[in-house]
Motif scaffolding. Structure first.
Motif, PDB file in Angstrom:
ATOM      1  N   THR A  88      -4.350 -51.616  16.248  1.00 36.69           N
ATOM      2  CA  THR A  88      -4.750 -51.154  17.576  1.00 36.69           C
ATOM      3  C   THR A  88      -5.466 -52.264  18.339  1.00 36.69           C
ATOM      4  O   THR A  88      -5.198 -52.491  19.524  1.00 36.69           O
ATOM      5  N   PHE A 146       2.746 -49.760  21.342  1.00 30.61           N
ATOM      6  CA  PHE A 146       1.795 -48.921  22.059  1.00 30.61           C
ATOM      7  C   PHE A 146       2.444 -48.328  23.294  1.00 30.61           C
ATOM      8  O   PHE A 146       3.469 -48.821  23.779  1.00 30.61           O
ATOM      9  N   PHE A 186      -2.673 -45.588  26.177  1.00 32.66           N
ATOM     10  CA  PHE A 186      -3.055 -44.214  25.848  1.00 32.66           C
ATOM     11  C   PHE A 186      -2.568 -43.786  24.468  1.00 32.66           C
ATOM     12  O   PHE A 186      -2.909 -42.705  23.992  1.00 32.66           O
ATOM     13  N   TYR A 187      -1.790 -44.629  23.788  1.00 31.22           N
ATOM     14  CA  TYR A 187      -1.421 -44.343  22.400  1.00 31.22           C
ATOM     15  C   TYR A 187      -1.047 -45.643  21.712  1.00 31.22           C
ATOM     16  O   TYR A 187      -0.293 -46.448  22.258  1.00 31.22           O
ATOM     17  N   SER A 188      -1.575 -45.833  20.517  1.00 38.17           N
ATOM     18  CA  SER A 188      -1.257 -47.011  19.720  1.00 38.17           C
ATOM     19  C   SER A 188      -0.475 -46.566  18.487  1.00 38.17           C
ATOM     20  O   SER A 188      -0.949 -45.740  17.710  1.00 38.17           O
ATOM     21  N   TYR A 189       0.732 -47.086  18.359  1.00 39.05           N
ATOM     22  CA  TYR A 189       1.558 -46.799  17.178  1.00 39.05           C
ATOM     23  C   TYR A 189       1.098 -47.772  16.093  1.00 39.05           C
ATOM     24  O   TYR A 189       1.455 -48.945  16.098  1.00 39.05           O
ATOM     25  N   ASN A 190       0.272 -47.295  15.200  1.00 38.57           N
ATOM     26  CA  ASN A 190      -0.370 -48.203  14.242  1.00 38.57           C
ATOM     27  C   ASN A 190      -0.144 -47.824  12.781  1.00 38.57           C
ATOM     28  O   ASN A 190      -0.795 -48.357  11.907  1.00 38.57           O
ATOM     29  N   SER A 211       4.471 -44.903  32.778  1.00 37.41           N
ATOM     30  CA  SER A 211       4.236 -45.042  31.341  1.00 37.41           C
ATOM     31  C   SER A 211       5.361 -45.848  30.714  1.00 37.41           C
ATOM     32  O   SER A 211       6.538 -45.642  31.034  1.00 37.41           O
TER      33      SER A 211
END
Length: 76
Positions: free
Chosen positions: A26, A58, A48-52, A3
């Motif tokens: 995203t 991400f 698996f995660y978008s900092y938006n 990751s």
């Protein structure tokens, strides 16, 4: 695979993003990673995660080679 977090800094949409702003952010993450992986669909599976909201970036599962390529391109 490991990751990794890919960080781009602040968003252009400011501190009060709309849901459309967040969706665009995203989507831009998928487009960016897709340019390294060969297609947007692979990027969608990897992220698996978008900092938006407040920061732009991400979290994704990447091969070390992919992470190094992204890091070297972002430093230029």
């Amino acid at each position: 695979m490991q990751s990794y977090i890919v960080y781009f800094g602040a968003h252009s949409h400011g501190s009060e993003p709309t849901s459309a702003d967040q969706e665009r952010a995203t989507d831009s993450h998928h487009e960016f990673l897709g340019s390294f992986m060969g297609c947007k669909e692979k990027a969608k599976q990897s992220i698996f995660y978008s900092y938006n909201k407040h920061i732009n970036g991400f979290a994704a599962r990447l091969e070390e080679k992919e992470a190094k390529e992204i890091a070297s391109r972002n430093m230029n």
